[in-house]
Motif scaffolding. Structure first.
Motif, PDB file in Angstrom:
ATOM      1  N   LEU A   1       0.831  -1.207   0.000  1.00 47.71           N
ATOM      2  CA  LEU A   1       0.000   0.000   0.000  1.00 47.71           C
ATOM      3  C   LEU A   1       0.863   1.254   0.000  1.00 47.71           C
ATOM      4  O   LEU A   1       0.579   2.228  -0.709  1.00 47.71           O
ATOM      5  CB  LEU A   1      -0.919  -0.003   1.232  1.00 47.71           C
ATOM      6  N   HIS A   2       1.942   1.210   0.800  1.00 46.11           N
ATOM      7  CA  HIS A   2       2.834   2.376   0.865  1.00 46.11           C
ATOM      8  C   HIS A   2       3.511   2.626  -0.480  1.00 46.11           C
ATOM      9  O   HIS A   2       3.646   3.778  -0.914  1.00 46.11           O
ATOM     10  CB  HIS A   2       3.885   2.155   1.957  1.00 46.11           C
ATOM     11  N   SER A   3       3.908   1.556  -1.138  1.00 44.45           N
ATOM     12  CA  SER A   3       4.555   1.722  -2.439  1.00 44.45           C
ATOM     13  C   SER A   3       3.583   2.289  -3.469  1.00 44.45           C
ATOM     14  O   SER A   3       3.960   3.104  -4.322  1.00 44.45           O
ATOM     15  CB  SER A   3       5.115   0.387  -2.927  1.00 44.45           C
ATOM     16  N   GLU A   4       2.301   1.879  -3.392  1.00 45.85           N
ATOM     17  CA  GLU A   4       1.314   2.420  -4.333  1.00 45.85           C
ATOM     18  C   GLU A   4       1.057   3.897  -4.063  1.00 45.85           C
ATOM     19  O   GLU A   4       0.848   4.684  -4.986  1.00 45.85           O
ATOM     20  CB  GLU A   4       0.007   1.622  -4.231  1.00 45.85           C
ATOM     21  N   TRP A   5       1.088   4.290  -2.782  1.00 43.97           N
ATOM     22  CA  TRP A   5       0.931   5.701  -2.440  1.00 43.97           C
ATOM     23  C   TRP A   5       2.089   6.511  -2.994  1.00 43.97           C
ATOM     24  O   TRP A   5       1.916   7.607  -3.523  1.00 43.97           O
ATOM     25  CB  TRP A   5       0.822   5.851  -0.922  1.00 43.97           C
ATOM     26  N   ILE A   6       3.303   5.951  -2.893  1.00 42.08           N
ATOM     27  CA  ILE A   6       4.476   6.654  -3.429  1.00 42.08           C
ATOM     28  C   ILE A   6       4.353   6.819  -4.944  1.00 42.08           C
ATOM     29  O   ILE A   6       4.678   7.878  -5.506  1.00 42.08           O
ATOM     30  CB  ILE A   6       5.768   5.892  -3.059  1.00 42.08           C
ATOM     31  N   LYS A   7       3.888   5.762  -5.628  1.00 39.17           N
ATOM     32  CA  LYS A   7       3.722   5.843  -7.086  1.00 39.17           C
ATOM     33  C   LYS A   7       2.774   6.990  -7.461  1.00 39.17           C
ATOM     34  O   LYS A   7       3.053   7.784  -8.365  1.00 39.17           O
ATOM     35  CB  LYS A   7       3.159   4.523  -7.622  1.00 39.17           C
ATOM     36  N   ILE A   8       1.626   7.051  -6.791  1.00 38.10           N
ATOM     37  CA  ILE A   8       0.642   8.082  -7.129  1.00 38.10           C
ATOM     38  C   ILE A   8       1.166   9.466  -6.766  1.00 38.10           C
ATOM     39  O   ILE A   8       1.003  10.428  -7.513  1.00 38.10           O
ATOM     40  CB  ILE A   8      -0.687   7.788  -6.412  1.00 38.10           C
ATOM     41  N   ARG A   9       1.817   9.553  -5.610  1.00 40.29           N
ATOM     42  CA  ARG A   9       2.323  10.853  -5.161  1.00 40.29           C
ATOM     43  C   ARG A   9       3.391  11.388  -6.099  1.00 40.29           C
ATOM     44  O   ARG A   9       3.519  12.606  -6.295  1.00 40.29           O
ATOM     45  CB  ARG A   9       2.891  10.700  -3.749  1.00 40.29           C
ATOM     46  N   SER A  10       4.170  10.486  -6.701  1.00 38.63           N
ATOM     47  CA  SER A  10       5.257  10.918  -7.583  1.00 38.63           C
ATOM     48  C   SER A  10       4.811  11.107  -9.031  1.00 38.63           C
ATOM     49  O   SER A  10       5.584  11.604  -9.846  1.00 38.63           O
ATOM     50  CB  SER A  10       6.403   9.897  -7.531  1.00 38.63           C
ATOM     51  N   ALA A  11       3.582  10.704  -9.351  1.00 41.40           N
ATOM     52  CA  ALA A  11       3.068  10.870 -10.720  1.00 41.40           C
ATOM     53  C   ALA A  11       2.342  12.211 -10.809  1.00 41.40           C
ATOM     54  O   ALA A  11       1.267  12.388 -10.233  1.00 41.40           O
ATOM     55  CB  ALA A  11       2.124   9.723 -11.072  1.00 41.40           C
ATOM     56  N   ARG A  12       2.931  13.142 -11.540  1.00 44.21           N
ATOM     57  CA  ARG A  12       2.362  14.494 -11.596  1.00 44.21           C
ATOM     58  C   ARG A  12       0.949  14.509 -12.150  1.00 44.21           C
ATOM     59  O   ARG A  12       0.092  15.260 -11.679  1.00 44.21           O
ATOM     60  CB  ARG A  12       3.268  15.396 -12.448  1.00 44.21           C
ATOM     61  N   ALA A  13       0.705  13.683 -13.173  1.00 46.65           N
ATOM     62  CA  ALA A  13      -0.628  13.693 -13.799  1.00 46.65           C
ATOM     63  C   ALA A  13      -1.689  13.233 -12.811  1.00 46.65           C
ATOM     64  O   ALA A  13      -2.771  13.826 -12.717  1.00 46.65           O
ATOM     65  CB  ALA A  13      -0.624  12.793 -15.031  1.00 46.65           C
ATOM     66  N   ALA A  14      -1.387  12.174 -12.066  1.00 45.44           N
ATOM     67  CA  ALA A  14      -2.364  11.657 -11.104  1.00 45.44           C
ATOM     68  C   ALA A  14      -2.580  12.650  -9.966  1.00 45.44           C
ATOM     69  O   ALA A  14      -3.721  12.935  -9.582  1.00 45.44           O
ATOM     70  CB  ALA A  14      -1.895  10.309 -10.560  1.00 45.44           C
ATOM     71  N   LEU A  15      -1.490  13.173  -9.428  1.00 44.05           N
ATOM     72  CA  LEU A  15      -1.612  14.120  -8.319  1.00 44.05           C
ATOM     73  C   LEU A  15      -2.312  15.401  -8.772  1.00 44.05           C
ATOM     74  O   LEU A  15      -3.162  15.952  -8.061  1.00 44.05           O
ATOM     75  CB  LEU A  15      -0.231  14.430  -7.754  1.00 44.05           C
ATOM     76  N   GLY A  16      -1.959  15.874  -9.971  1.00 46.01           N
ATOM     77  CA  GLY A  16      -2.607  17.074 -10.500  1.00 46.01           C
ATOM     78  C   GLY A  16      -4.095  16.869 -10.735  1.00 46.01           C
ATOM     79  O   GLY A  16      -4.908  17.763 -10.458  1.00 46.01           O
ATOM     80  N   SER A  17      -4.470  15.680 -11.220  1.00 43.25           N
ATOM     81  CA  SER A  17      -5.889  15.383 -11.439  1.00 43.25           C
ATOM     82  C   SER A  17      -6.648  15.357 -10.122  1.00 43.25           C
ATOM     83  O   SER A  17      -7.797  15.827 -10.034  1.00 43.25           O
ATOM     84  CB  SER A  17      -6.036  14.031 -12.146  1.00 43.25           C
ATOM     85  N   LEU A  18      -6.005  14.821  -9.085  1.00 46.59           N
ATOM     86  CA  LEU A  18      -6.653  14.759  -7.771  1.00 46.59           C
ATOM     87  C   LEU A  18      -6.895  16.168  -7.220  1.00 46.59           C
ATOM     88  O   LEU A  18      -7.971  16.465  -6.683  1.00 46.59           O
ATOM     89  CB  LEU A  18      -5.772  13.963  -6.814  1.00 46.59           C
ATOM     90  N   ILE A  19      -5.920  17.024  -7.364  1.00 48.85           N
ATOM     91  CA  ILE A  19      -6.084  18.415  -6.918  1.00 48.85           C
ATOM     92  C   ILE A  19      -7.155  19.119  -7.751  1.00 48.85           C
ATOM     93  O   ILE A  19      -7.945  19.923  -7.236  1.00 48.85           O
ATOM     94  CB  ILE A  19      -4.740  19.160  -7.011  1.00 48.85           C
TER      95      ILE A  19
END
Length: 250
Positions: free
Chosen positions: A12-30
């Motif tokens: 779970l922690h590794s998946e959180w790191i993947k999403i947090r480091s992916a600009r497109a995913a993080l930007g879409s969430l914001i």
């Protein structure tokens, strides 16, 4: 400890790191928050002080007007969070670390669901509070009928749309394809089907799910049963994506 016995928490922690480091995913969430709250404020600011029915006949639904565009950002979040796994052999690398495909898939799904729900709930509160602050005497309060249900349900709805997109992306292995098909599917197709098939459009995921944000439900579905129909759509997509990840070669 072998890779196969890797416990769930580190995955779970590794998946959180993947999403947090992916600009497109993080930007879409914001963007889910900014788009939903921003559009709601703009619309209520422009029309809220106008005529009584300027925002439609349902004041509660009008309080969440921005979610019609915010759901597009939710689609983008679900798609981009999963799409990176299918580019440039990334899935093979992930399976080297986590050979259990179900654990990998469910962990990624859980992280997407928690993030989408958290941001969705914040979005619901922010959009409602900011929009109603511009409505003057016609403003709704948290104690008015259906408001708490709508605020909570709006966050759940955004999570379900993100999961619908995530499941389809796992199925077709392309976030771009999912966004190009799912966004028109959510925004246009329910109106077309609703016109030609005697109201069948009420069972489409967006029409059904958004009933939780209306004062009085229309048609065969109520606020919670409508949200349940949207959940069925999301679970079906996630199930199809899980089968695809389990059976196809990495």
């Amino acid at each position: 400890m072998t890779a196969a016995s890797l416990p769930t928490v580190p995955v779970l922690h590794s998946e959180w790191i993947k999403i947090r480091s992916a600009r497109a995913a993080l930007g879409s969430l914001i963007a889910v928050l900014l788009t939903t709250a921003g559009v709601t404020v703009l619309v209520t600011g422009a029309l809220g002080a106008g005529q009584e029915d300027a925002l439609g006949d349902d004041r509660l639904a009008a309080a969440f007007y921005g979610i019609n565009l915010g759901q597009i950002a939710a689609v983008a979040f679900g798609a981009t969070a999963f799409a990176g796994e299918f580019r440039d052999g990334a899935l093979r690398v992930s399976l080297t670390a986590v050979p259990d495909r179900s654990r990998l898939y469910l962990s990624k799904t859980a992280v997407v669901a928690v993030l989408a729900l958290l941001v969705g709930e914040i979005t619901g509160v922010a959009a409602f509070a900011a929009g109603q602050s511009l409505m003057g005497e016609r403003a709704l309060g948290m104690g008015d009928p259906g408001v708490l249900r709508a605020v909570f349900g709006s966050g759940v709805y955004l999570m379900l749309i993100a999961l619908l997109s995530a499941g389809l992306t796992a199925l077709v292995r392309s976030g771009t394809l999912v966004m190009s098909l799912l966004i028109p599917f959510l925004l246009i197709l329910p109106f077309v089907i609703g016109q030609v098939a005697g109201g069948a459009g009420q069972f489409m995921p967006d029409r059904a799910g958004q009933l939780v944000m209306r004062t009085d439900a229309e048609g065969a579905l109520g606020p919670w049963s409508g949200l349940g129909v949207a959940a069925v759509w999301s679970l079906a997509a996630l199930g199809a994506g899980w089968l695809a990840v389990r059976r196809r070669a990495a």
